[in-house]
Scaffold this motif. Structure first.
Motif, short mmCIF file in Angstrom:
data_model
loop_
_atom_site.label_atom_id
_atom_site.label_comp_id
_atom_site.label_asym_id
_atom_site.label_seq_id
_atom_site.Cartn_x
_atom_site.Cartn_y
_atom_site.Cartn_z
N GLU A 574 0.85 -1.18 0.00
CA GLU A 574 0.00 0.00 0.00
C GLU A 574 0.89 1.25 0.00
O GLU A 574 1.46 1.64 1.02
N VAL A 575 1.05 1.85 -1.16
CA VAL A 575 1.92 3.02 -1.28
C VAL A 575 1.18 4.32 -1.02
O VAL A 575 1.80 5.36 -0.83
N SER A 576 -0.15 4.25 -1.03
CA SER A 576 -0.92 5.48 -0.86
C SER A 576 -1.11 5.84 0.61
O SER A 576 -1.52 6.94 0.92
N ASN A 577 -0.83 4.92 1.53
CA ASN A 577 -1.02 5.17 2.94
C ASN A 577 0.33 5.13 3.65
O ASN A 577 1.25 4.42 3.24
N SER A 578 0.42 5.88 4.72
CA SER A 578 1.65 5.86 5.50
C SER A 578 1.83 4.53 6.22
O SER A 578 2.95 4.16 6.55
N ALA A 579 0.76 3.81 6.49
CA ALA A 579 0.82 2.50 7.13
C ALA A 579 -0.07 1.54 6.35
O ALA A 579 -1.02 1.94 5.70
N ASP A 580 0.27 0.26 6.43
CA ASP A 580 -0.52 -0.76 5.74
C ASP A 580 -1.90 -0.82 6.36
O ASP A 580 -2.05 -0.90 7.59
N VAL A 581 -2.94 -0.79 5.53
CA VAL A 581 -4.31 -0.78 6.04
C VAL A 581 -4.65 -2.07 6.77
O VAL A 581 -5.59 -2.10 7.57
N ARG A 582 -3.89 -3.15 6.52
CA ARG A 582 -4.17 -4.41 7.21
C ARG A 582 -3.84 -4.34 8.69
O ARG A 582 -4.31 -5.15 9.47
N TYR A 583 -3.01 -3.38 9.09
CA TYR A 583 -2.58 -3.27 10.48
C TYR A 583 -3.29 -2.15 11.22
O TYR A 583 -2.91 -1.82 12.35
N ILE A 584 -4.29 -1.55 10.62
CA ILE A 584 -5.10 -0.52 11.28
C ILE A 584 -6.28 -1.19 11.96
O ILE A 584 -6.78 -2.22 11.52
N GLN A 585 -6.75 -0.61 13.04
CA GLN A 585 -7.82 -1.19 13.85
C GLN A 585 -9.06 -1.48 13.01
O GLN A 585 -9.48 -0.66 12.18
N PRO A 586 -9.70 -2.64 13.20
CA PRO A 586 -10.95 -2.92 12.47
C PRO A 586 -12.03 -1.89 12.75
O PRO A 586 -12.82 -1.57 11.86
N SER A 587 -12.09 -1.36 13.99
CA SER A 587 -13.11 -0.37 14.30
C SER A 587 -12.96 0.88 13.44
O SER A 587 -13.96 1.54 13.10
N PHE A 588 -11.73 1.22 13.05
CA PHE A 588 -11.51 2.38 12.18
C PHE A 588 -12.14 2.13 10.81
O PHE A 588 -12.82 3.00 10.25
N HIS A 589 -11.90 0.95 10.25
CA HIS A 589 -12.49 0.64 8.93
C HIS A 589 -14.01 0.54 9.03
O HIS A 589 -14.72 0.98 8.11
N LEU A 590 -14.52 -0.05 10.10
CA LEU A 590 -15.97 -0.16 10.26
C LEU A 590 -16.62 1.21 10.39
O LEU A 590 -17.71 1.45 9.83
N ARG A 591 -15.97 2.11 11.12
CA ARG A 591 -16.52 3.47 11.24
C ARG A 591 -16.54 4.17 9.89
O ARG A 591 -17.52 4.82 9.52
N ASN A 592 -15.47 4.02 9.11
CA ASN A 592 -15.43 4.67 7.80
C ASN A 592 -16.51 4.12 6.87
O ASN A 592 -17.15 4.86 6.12
N ARG A 593 -16.73 2.82 6.92
CA ARG A 593 -17.77 2.23 6.06
C ARG A 593 -19.15 2.68 6.52
O ARG A 593 -20.05 2.90 5.69
N LEU A 594 -19.35 2.82 7.83
CA LEU A 594 -20.64 3.29 8.33
C LEU A 594 -20.90 4.73 7.89
O LEU A 594 -22.00 5.06 7.42
N LEU A 595 -19.89 5.59 8.01
CA LEU A 595 -20.06 6.97 7.58
C LEU A 595 -20.29 7.06 6.08
O LEU A 595 -21.09 7.87 5.61
#
Length: 605
Positions: A574-595
């Protein structure tokens, strides 16, 4: 032989030449003139219109002899070649006769096939069978049947397991039916059972259910045999059934008694059993006496590990199970949900002629004794480094979080997916050492978080969430929420949760995927936690783990992608993010999908 006749250029003829007449084979020759100079060759015939007249040509005797000699050579060569061909035919016939006299040479076929390496059976596979069987035993299907058999069946002896246990000779049907009949008689004589007592009876039955099914017990018993045996095999008195193919995935053909014996040997071997290795270090006192929780002998905790993982409760909470129950209980108390507009649950009316109102009353009265969102959130952070997001989650400052778990676990799943791709190619021998290293890393992280509330909080959370599932599966709840009847939900409570999520605007991802994450994640972590991976150096163990738990690994990866949009098996950087999205908290991804879903809904309106 006819000579070449030439006619002179001059009329009336002339002298004919005797010598110097050229033959057809040698071509025209040059004759000398009287003065010694060369004379042009004689014409081949009279000139008619500037063209020479054609002549008749024949061969001399020497040329005929040459042709005859060449023909004879050809005949001789043909004779030699015919002899060679005859000898070749004879040799071919001799070879055919030799092959016919040797059947092994003439009928044996030689072929080459490419196939995957064979299954590897290790001592750890007995523990994996027990984990798979006991996690199924504590599923909602088993729990619902247990509650129905205990509290709803008023005909003594009419239970699913009575016939099997009686056939095996380990169940006194007459005594059990007598006690059961007495219990049902007393319950039927009650004119009114208060809601608090209804809930207490449900909670006691739920705790008894987990006491029976949630651990590994070395002795062979009816309960273990009933869970592990092949469902296609009939229950026969005194029989030792085979372990069902659902659990014996490596095809070992082990029987239930053999499995229990091997499991006892495994749990008593410090090289295999993680808990035994801890006891060997002196952290526990173990002797030959009968273990008791009131004594200083902790041997029972080593040989009877509790097969429950808190990650099951985490994914149930992310799937909105507890939030759905909380919304129902708030409306039951006539409390508005907050925010503008009417309450989506304003029409909830539970009449007292049905039992759900009594259960909800007891559930609310027991609220001070139940786990709060904050206590569960702190323990999620302590064991797995996982966080919750929502208005009910306070700002957290954990004393001992586990931030490396998510990276280690998701890296294990990525390595496993890569192994499966290579293993499917029969021209490649897949390397399992990266998976073995990842298993060791996850095992160490899990061991660091196995302290303080490690045993009691997952148990209490499981009891409470099983009761919440049972309440949401009641007919009154389904009639009020009016879920989608044509959706094939695996468990009865799921339709109520999905209906509540649509009413409250909590996202459009079905709770089925969160249930799969909870079920698959619990099995995977239990197999990693209770295997002593720090002392395993052979990749055969990692290969066996990958083969046995392939359904769970692939199912977890798929459900995680469906819920969060993150592909754990993708090797792309993942070159577009400063960190690999696989290692970010699931709650962060769930919140983004909810919004994102809320913004999409407003755009459609």
């Amino acid at each position: 032989m006819t000579s070449v006749h030439r006619q002179d250029r001059e009329a009336g003829g002339g002298k004919s030449r005797g010598k110097g007449v050229p033959s057809a084979a040698t071509g025209p020759s040059t004759e000398a003139t009287g003065d010694g100079g060369p004379r042009p060759p004689a014409s081949t015939g009279p000139v008619l219109g500037g063209l020479p007249q054609p002549v008749k040509i024949s061969f001399d005797q020497n040329e005929e002899n040459t042709l005859a000699a060449a023909a004879q050579i050809l005949v001789d060569n043909a004779t030699v070649m015919g002899g060679v061909a005859t000898r070749m035919v004879q040799a071919t016939e001799n070879i055919s006769k030799t092959l016919s006299a040797a059947p092994a040479l003439s009928t044996t076929e030689r072929g080459m096939t490419l196939r995957r390496a064979g299954e590897v059976n290790t001592a750890t596979s007995e523990l994996w069978m027990a984990i798979a069987a006991h996690t199924d035993a504590v599923s909602y299907h088993s729990y619902e049947q247990f509650i129905e058999d205990l509290l709803c069946n008023r005909e003594p002896g009419n239970t699913r397991e009575t016939a099997e246990r009686a056939a095996r000779g380990d169940f006194d049907a007459a005594a059990a039916n007598q006690d059961r009949e007495l219990m049902f008689k007393r319950m039927s004589e009650l004119r009114h059972l208060p809601g608090g007592e209804l809930y207490e009876l449900l909670r006691t039955a739920t705790e008894a259910f987990l006491l029976i099914h949630a651990g590994v017990y070395p002795p062979v018993g009816a309960r273990t045999a009933r869970v592990l045996r092949d469902p296609a095999a009939p229950a026969v008195l005194g029989s030792d059934p085979l372990v069902g193919a659902e659990y014996d995935r490596l095809g070992t053909g082990v029987r239930v008694s053999e499995l229990e014996a091997k499991l006892r040997a495994y749990l008593g071997n410090s090289r295999n059993n993680y808990l035994e290795a801890i006891a060997r270090q002196g952290a526990l006192r173990i002797d030959g006496s009968v273990a008791s929780p009131f004594c200083e002998n902790e041997g029972a905790f080593v040989t009877h590990p509790l097969l429950l993982e808190l990650i099951w409760s985490y994914w149930m909470e992310e799937g909105m199970l507890t939030q759905t129950t909380a919304a129902i209980t708030r409306r039951f108390q006539n409390v508005h949900r907050g925010g503008p507009g009417p309450d989506p649950l304003a029409e909830l009316e539970l009449h007292p002629l049905r039992g759900l109102s009594g259960f909800l009353w007891g559930y609310l009265r027991d609220e001070p004794q139940r786990l709060t969102v904050a206590r569960r959130a702190y323990e999620y952070t302590h064991q797995y480094g996982l966080t919750l997001w929502g208005r009910a989650v306070p700002e957290m400052r954990a004393a001992d979080p586990r931030p490396r778990f998510l990276e280690a676990f998701h890296n294990l799943l990525r390595q496993a997916a890569r192994f499966y791709r290579e293993d499917a190619d029969t021209t490649v021998i897949a390397d399992a050492f990266p998976v073995l290293n990842s298993l060791r890393e996850v095992h160490l992280v899990l061991a660091e978080g196995a302290h303080n509330q490690f045993r009691d909080l997952p148990w209490t959370a499981r009891v409470e969430m099983l009761m919440q599932q049972w309440l949401l599966a009641r007919p009154e709840m389904r009639e009020f929420l009016r879920g989608r009847q044509m959706v094939p939900y695996p468990e009865g409570w799921m339709g109520s949760v999905d209906a509540m999520k649509r009413l409250q605007g909590w996202g459009d991802t079905s709770v089925i995927h969160f249930r799969d994450l909870a079920r698959f994640g619990e099995r995977l972590l239990l197999s990693i936690r209770y295997g002593n991976w720090t002392e395993i150096t052979s990749q055969d163990h990692a290969v066996a783990w990958l083969r046995y738990w392939k359904e769970e690994v692939q199912g977890y990866i798929h459900s995680y992608f469906t819920a969060t949009g993150v592909n754990l098996s993708d090797d792309a950087v993942e070159v577009s993010n400063s960190a690999d999205v696989r290692y970010i908290q699931p709650s962060f991804h769930l919140r983004n999908r909810l919004l994102a879903s809320r913004r999409g809904g407003r755009a459609l309106r």
